[in-house]
Design a protein around this motif. Structure first.
Motif, mmCIF file in Angstrom:
data_model
loop_
_atom_site.group_PDB
_atom_site.id
_atom_site.type_symbol
_atom_site.label_atom_id
_atom_site.label_comp_id
_atom_site.label_asym_id
_atom_site.label_seq_id
_atom_site.Cartn_x
_atom_site.Cartn_y
_atom_site.Cartn_z
ATOM 1 N N SER A 1 -2.595 3.566 -2.555
ATOM 2 C CA SER A 1 -1.038 4.206 -1.758
ATOM 3 C C SER A 1 -0.425 2.360 -1.516
ATOM 4 C CB SER A 1 -1.887 5.245 -0.337
ATOM 5 O OG SER A 1 -1.993 4.027 0.153
ATOM 6 N N ARG A 2 -0.658 1.774 -1.441
ATOM 7 C CA ARG A 2 -0.575 0.232 -1.003
ATOM 8 C C ARG A 2 0.076 -0.416 -2.640
ATOM 9 N NH1 ARG A 2 -4.620 -3.803 1.471
ATOM 10 N NH2 ARG A 2 -3.496 -4.848 0.957
ATOM 11 N N VAL A 3 -0.466 0.044 -3.156
ATOM 12 C CA VAL A 3 -0.018 -0.141 -5.161
ATOM 13 C C VAL A 3 1.407 0.613 -5.817
ATOM 14 C CG1 VAL A 3 -0.580 -0.901 -6.732
ATOM 15 C CG2 VAL A 3 -2.047 -0.818 -5.593
ATOM 16 N N ARG A 4 2.480 -0.255 -6.198
ATOM 17 C CA ARG A 4 3.354 1.271 -6.813
ATOM 18 C C ARG A 4 3.742 0.149 -7.852
ATOM 19 N NH1 ARG A 4 6.543 5.004 -6.745
ATOM 20 N NH2 ARG A 4 8.875 4.961 -7.518
ATOM 21 N N HIS A 5 2.898 0.470 -9.160
ATOM 22 C CA HIS A 5 3.557 -0.365 -10.797
ATOM 23 C C HIS A 5 2.976 0.048 -11.745
ATOM 24 C CE1 HIS A 5 2.756 -3.636 -13.535
ATOM 25 N NE2 HIS A 5 2.890 -4.127 -12.224
ATOM 26 N N PRO A 6 3.810 -0.645 -12.493
ATOM 27 C CA PRO A 6 3.852 0.701 -13.658
ATOM 28 C C PRO A 6 2.627 0.808 -14.674
ATOM 29 C CG PRO A 6 5.061 -1.388 -13.959
ATOM 30 C CD PRO A 6 4.951 -1.003 -12.761
ATOM 31 N N HIS A 7 2.051 -0.094 -14.486
ATOM 32 C CA HIS A 7 0.003 0.138 -14.727
ATOM 33 C C HIS A 7 -0.889 0.609 -14.056
ATOM 34 C CE1 HIS A 7 2.281 -1.263 -18.961
ATOM 35 N NE2 HIS A 7 2.870 -2.354 -18.521
ATOM 36 N N VAL A 8 -1.008 0.795 -12.723
ATOM 37 C CA VAL A 8 -1.902 0.925 -12.361
ATOM 38 C C VAL A 8 -0.819 2.567 -12.086
ATOM 39 C CG1 VAL A 8 -2.568 0.895 -9.736
ATOM 40 C CG2 VAL A 8 -1.910 -1.512 -10.919
ATOM 41 N N VAL A 9 -2.390 3.537 -11.979
ATOM 42 C CA VAL A 9 -2.293 5.122 -11.014
ATOM 43 C C VAL A 9 -1.677 4.865 -10.049
ATOM 44 C CG1 VAL A 9 -3.325 7.174 -10.973
ATOM 45 C CG2 VAL A 9 -4.044 5.596 -13.421
ATOM 46 N N VAL B 1 -1.912 -3.527 -25.324
ATOM 47 C CA VAL B 1 -2.820 -2.688 -24.254
ATOM 48 C C VAL B 1 -2.921 -3.862 -23.101
ATOM 49 C CG1 VAL B 1 -4.644 -1.128 -24.002
ATOM 50 C CG2 VAL B 1 -3.389 -0.414 -25.365
ATOM 51 N N LEU B 2 -3.869 -4.610 -23.477
ATOM 52 C CA LEU B 2 -4.165 -5.492 -22.865
ATOM 53 C C LEU B 2 -3.314 -5.849 -21.576
ATOM 54 C CD1 LEU B 2 -7.212 -6.986 -24.719
ATOM 55 C CD2 LEU B 2 -7.344 -5.684 -23.158
ATOM 56 N N ALA B 3 -2.197 -6.935 -23.105
ATOM 57 C CA ALA B 3 -1.383 -7.017 -21.615
ATOM 58 C C ALA B 3 -0.929 -6.379 -20.093
ATOM 59 C CB ALA B 3 -0.322 -7.668 -22.467
ATOM 60 N N GLN B 4 -1.304 -4.638 -21.069
ATOM 61 C CA GLN B 4 -0.168 -4.464 -19.194
ATOM 62 C C GLN B 4 -1.356 -3.968 -19.236
ATOM 63 O OE1 GLN B 4 -0.358 -0.163 -21.746
ATOM 64 N NE2 GLN B 4 2.182 -1.046 -22.319
ATOM 65 N N ILE B 5 -2.277 -3.999 -19.081
ATOM 66 C CA ILE B 5 -3.389 -4.045 -18.212
ATOM 67 C C ILE B 5 -4.127 -5.244 -17.329
ATOM 68 C CG2 ILE B 5 -6.530 -4.192 -18.336
ATOM 69 C CD1 ILE B 5 -6.390 -2.325 -20.911
ATOM 70 N N ALA B 6 -3.479 -6.496 -18.044
ATOM 71 C CA ALA B 6 -3.659 -7.553 -16.673
ATOM 72 C C ALA B 6 -2.875 -7.820 -16.038
ATOM 73 C CB ALA B 6 -3.393 -8.755 -17.866
ATOM 74 N N ASP B 7 -0.972 -6.926 -16.424
ATOM 75 C CA ASP B 7 0.211 -6.824 -15.691
ATOM 76 C C ASP B 7 -0.182 -5.832 -14.500
ATOM 77 O OD1 ASP B 7 1.287 -8.522 -17.202
ATOM 78 O OD2 ASP B 7 2.993 -6.787 -18.599
ATOM 79 N N LYS C 1 -2.765 2.178 -17.625
ATOM 80 C CA LYS C 1 -2.482 2.048 -16.498
ATOM 81 C C LYS C 1 -4.121 2.151 -16.358
ATOM 82 C CE LYS C 1 1.683 4.404 -15.245
ATOM 83 N NZ LYS C 1 2.778 5.412 -14.629
ATOM 84 N N LEU C 2 -4.440 1.061 -14.523
ATOM 85 C CA LEU C 2 -5.981 1.498 -13.943
ATOM 86 C C LEU C 2 -5.725 2.398 -12.672
ATOM 87 C CD1 LEU C 2 -5.651 -2.225 -13.339
ATOM 88 C CD2 LEU C 2 -6.687 -1.362 -14.926
#
Length: 756
Positions: free
Chosen positions: A489-497, A538-544, A576-577
């Motif tokens: 709930s603390r995270v808001r990012h395009p590559h985090v669920v 894909v790896l760049a998105q995971i790293a972000d 997304k992680l």
């Protein structure tokens, strides 16, 4: 008013008097004889059409007449005027050649023909005139206007009117139609949505062939210019119907017009000879032009009666009215009905007015469209302002919702920690069940020892989500799920669920509501993203996503392909992680209940202190269960040591509490190595070796397995897999490096694969 419009208006006023003025000046020469070759002369009375096989081929015929000169004209120079004869004509007077009148014509004259007859030839009171007519097409034998013999030096109004109409009027008509046609086509090619401009451009360009024919612009083609004119008129009438239907949104035009145009075009092509085109093909074209003109007039009247845009309907009606009132004389001539206006072609003037009215129609439509655009832009600006206001409200509500989810999950975590190690029997939900009267379970997506993930539909609006439910009501499983809700709930990012909601069922089971991933996991689709170009994206998105977690002080602790979900955005994959069940805050210890008690104000009561101490002890027991190994092989036992051994950093095998951002980077490196090479960097996980007291060796070089990879990418992955945590880059540095490699791969050709 534009210059060509003023010229066209003047020409229209001039030709209105042409019929009345014809024959009012000089002597009308009606009686002639005609002789073709060696055949005897035959008497004729003009106007007439010479017919017969002798006049249906190229040749020369002679018109002869003996004229008695009135007394008052014998001492003056005279002029023979032939107002309209589409042929090359030479005059001989009393056997003396007076030459050609129209020296510019190649096979037909487009202007009145005049010859000066000296007074010496007429002083005896008579003169023998012989017109030698060269035939190249049918109308060379059509003598529809009577020649006149008149005194030189006086104004010949009727002939001047015909000449002005045919020359100036045709020039204005050609200029107007070509200018408007070109402008409309340019507008259409600039904006392909403006279909009426296309049809009017075709119509105007095609219609310009008629005034050009009257001017003789295509005479260099020979008699074939008749065919060019006929095909141009057919194209113009066909495009005119499409223009009207497109401009007034009348749907598709009747197919009969297309069929009529096609049949007429076939006839024109088949009967294109100079002596059959006028007699066979032209009647088809004339009939079609007349039919379309009547149809357009009827359409104009109908639109005036029922259209909301009566101004445009009026301009359409005026355009076709101008054309109909000026072309009737031209149509009569082409239909072999004579020259009602003494050889004038007022239809070319009508075309100028036609182009003027329809250009006004398009201009009016454009102005109205601009007005509508301004109005719509104003409405759009108001709506955008409203949307921006609503967006700010939604963002505020989302922030409040995330705060509530975080607060609720923290409360649940605190409450559930009190009942750690306490087991109770729960009933596993089934597809079709509705949780908390809000989410209907559709099907099982995944299941494990601690919970099940369902595809679910929100009852209120039909939106679909993923719901993760803890199947056991004991402290460890439920606390992990509550912790996941709290951290996510603390995270808001395009590559985090993103977490949407957290709640408890009526049976007491905790569940999380998450974004629904329809594209599976990296573990399921690893082969799809094996190519370096896709793998780097894909790896760049995971790293972000990982960098954002680290920025917020969160350590994932279980980074692996199964915890990377794919979403679809157009044609591009979005990684997304997910799964924060064993994640922990970084570089700081979670504040216990007793610490929160000491920091609070006012001082607590004794009973509260006892209760909070009990909760703190229970919370500590849960943390120990999650993080502390209980046996040498505990690395493979989920719930004892956090993480998946294959992706765990070696330092965690020595001390499970030594996790940090660099341990996540190590897991990222293993995942990237596997994705690019298809194999693992070690035969046995380094953390397992360290846990058994064995010092691991460096990994198998990525360059040895995939020598074609970019050296910068190989160096980056090698750095992530360093056994020394301090030598590993941060997630943010990894993201920047991968983006740089991605840009260079797009800018330069792909490197060649070295073969050994």
């Amino acid at each position: 008013m534009p210059p060509h419009a003023r010229c066209a208006l003047a020409s229209m006023l001039v030709w209105l008097a042409a019929g009345c003025a014809a024959g009012s000046d000089g002597i009308a020469l009606r009686s002639w004889t005609v002789r073709e070759g060696d055949a005897p002369a035959a008497p004729i009375t003009l106007p007439t059409h010479l017919v017969g096989d002798a006049f249906a081929r190229d040749g020369t015929h002679v018109l002869e007449s003996d004229v008695v000169i009135p007394l008052e004209m014998r001492d003056r120079d005279l002029e023979l005027v032939v107002p309209s004869l589409a042929a090359i004509v030479t005059l001989r007077a009393d056997g003396i050649s007076l030459g050609r009148a129209d020296l510019a014509a190649s096979y037909r004259s487009v202007a009145p023909q005049r010859w000066r007859i000296p007074r010496a030839l007429v002083r005896d009171g008579s003169v023998h005139l012989a017109l030698h007519v060269t035939r190249r097409w049918t109308q060379a034998s059509w003598i529809d206007v009577v020649p006149r013999l008149r005194t030189m030096g006086t104004t010949d109004w009727s002939t001047s009117i015909v000449d002005a109409t045919n020359r100036a009027g045709a020039a204005c008509g050609a200029a107007a139609t070509l200018q408007v046609g070109l402008t409309c086509l340019l507008v259409y090619f600039h904006d392909r949505r403006r279909r009426p401009y296309l049809w009017f451009g075709i119509q105007a360009f095609s219609a310009s062939t008629y005034p050009s024919f009257v001017l003789g612009a295509f005479q260099w083609l020979g008699p074939i210019d008749v065919v060019v004119m006929e095909l141009g008129l057919l194209s113009a009438v066909w495009a005119s119907v499409h223009f009207t239907h497109a401009a007034f949104a009348l749907g598709r035009p009747p197919r009969a017009f297309g069929v009529g145009v096609a049949i007429s075009a076939i006839v024109v092509v088949l009967f294109s000879g100079p002596y059959v085109a006028t007699q066979i093909a032209v009647p088809f074209v004339v009939a079609l032009v007349a039919t379309v003109t009547l149809y357009q007039l009827a359409r104009g009247i109908g639109l005036l009666a029922c259209s909301r845009d009566r101004g445009s309907a009026l301009l359409l009606f005026l355009a076709w009215t101008a054309l109909a009132t000026t072309t009737w004389s031209d149509l009569c001539t082409w239909y072999a009905l004579g020259e009602p206006l003494g050889g004038a072609r007022p239809g070319v003037v009508g075309l100028a007015f036609f182009a003027l009215f329809l250009s006004l129609l398009l201009s009016r439509s454009h102005v109205l469209a601009l007005g509508d655009a301004d109005r719509l832009n104003a409405e759009l600006a108001d709506r955008l302002a409203l949307l921006e206001t609503r967006q700010k409200e939604v963002e505020a509500l989302n922030a409040e919702l995330r705060h509530q989810v975080a607060s609720r999950s923290e409360q649940l975590f605190s409450a559930l920690s009190v009942v750690a190690k306490v087991r109770s029997t729960v009933v596993e939900p089934a597809p079709g069940d509705v949780l908390s009267d809000r989410y209907r379970l559709e099907r099982i997506l995944d299941e494990g020892g601690m919970g099940v993930v369902y595809e679910a539909t929100r009852v209120s609006d039909g939106s679909q989500f993923a719901i993760k439910i803890a199947l056991e009501a004991h402290g460890t499983a439920v606390a992990r799920l509550a912790r996941e809700a709290h951290l996510a709930s603390r995270v808001r990012h395009p590559h985090v669920v993103e977490i949407v909601d957290v709640d408890v069922t009526r049976a007491g089971q905790l569940f999380l509501v998450l974004e629904l991933a329809r594209e599976g996991t990296l573990k399921q689709h690893r082969e799809r993203y094996r190519t370096p170009a896709l793998a780097i994206v894909v790896l760049a998105q995971i790293a972000d996503g990982l960098a954002e977690l680290h920025r917020l002080g969160i350590i994932h602790r279980d980074l692996k392909p199964a915890n990377v979900l794919f979403f679809r955005h157009g044609d591009s994959p979005i990684a997304k992680l997910t799964d924060f069940g064993i994640s922990r805050p970084a570089l700081r210890r979670t504040q216990t209940s007793s610490e929160r008690l000491r920091a609070s104000s006012p001082p607590p009561r004794t009973s509260d202190i006892v209760e909070l101490k009990e909760r703190a002890a229970a919370e500590a027991r849960i943390e120990e269960t999650l993080d502390e190994p209980s046996a040498p092989d505990a690395l493979t036992e989920l719930g004892a040591v956090a993480g998946t051994p294959r992706y765990m950093a070696p330092e965690l095998g020595r001390d499970a509490s030594s996790f940090g951002t660099r341990s996540d980077v190590f897991g990222f490196g293993v995942m990237a190595y596997e994705l690019l090479s298809g194999a693992g960097p070690w035969t046995e996980p380094p953390a397992s070796l360290v846990a058994r007291g064995i010092e691991p060796l460096p990994h198998i070089a990525l360059a040895a397995r995939v020598p074609s990879l970019d050296p910068r990418l190989i160096a980056l992955i090698d750095a992530c897999l360093s056994l020394d945590p301090a030598s590993r880059p941060s997630a943010a540095q990894i993201g920047v490096a991968l983006r740089s490699i991605e840009r260079s791969l797009h800018a330069a050709p792909a490197p060649r694969v070295q073969r050994r």
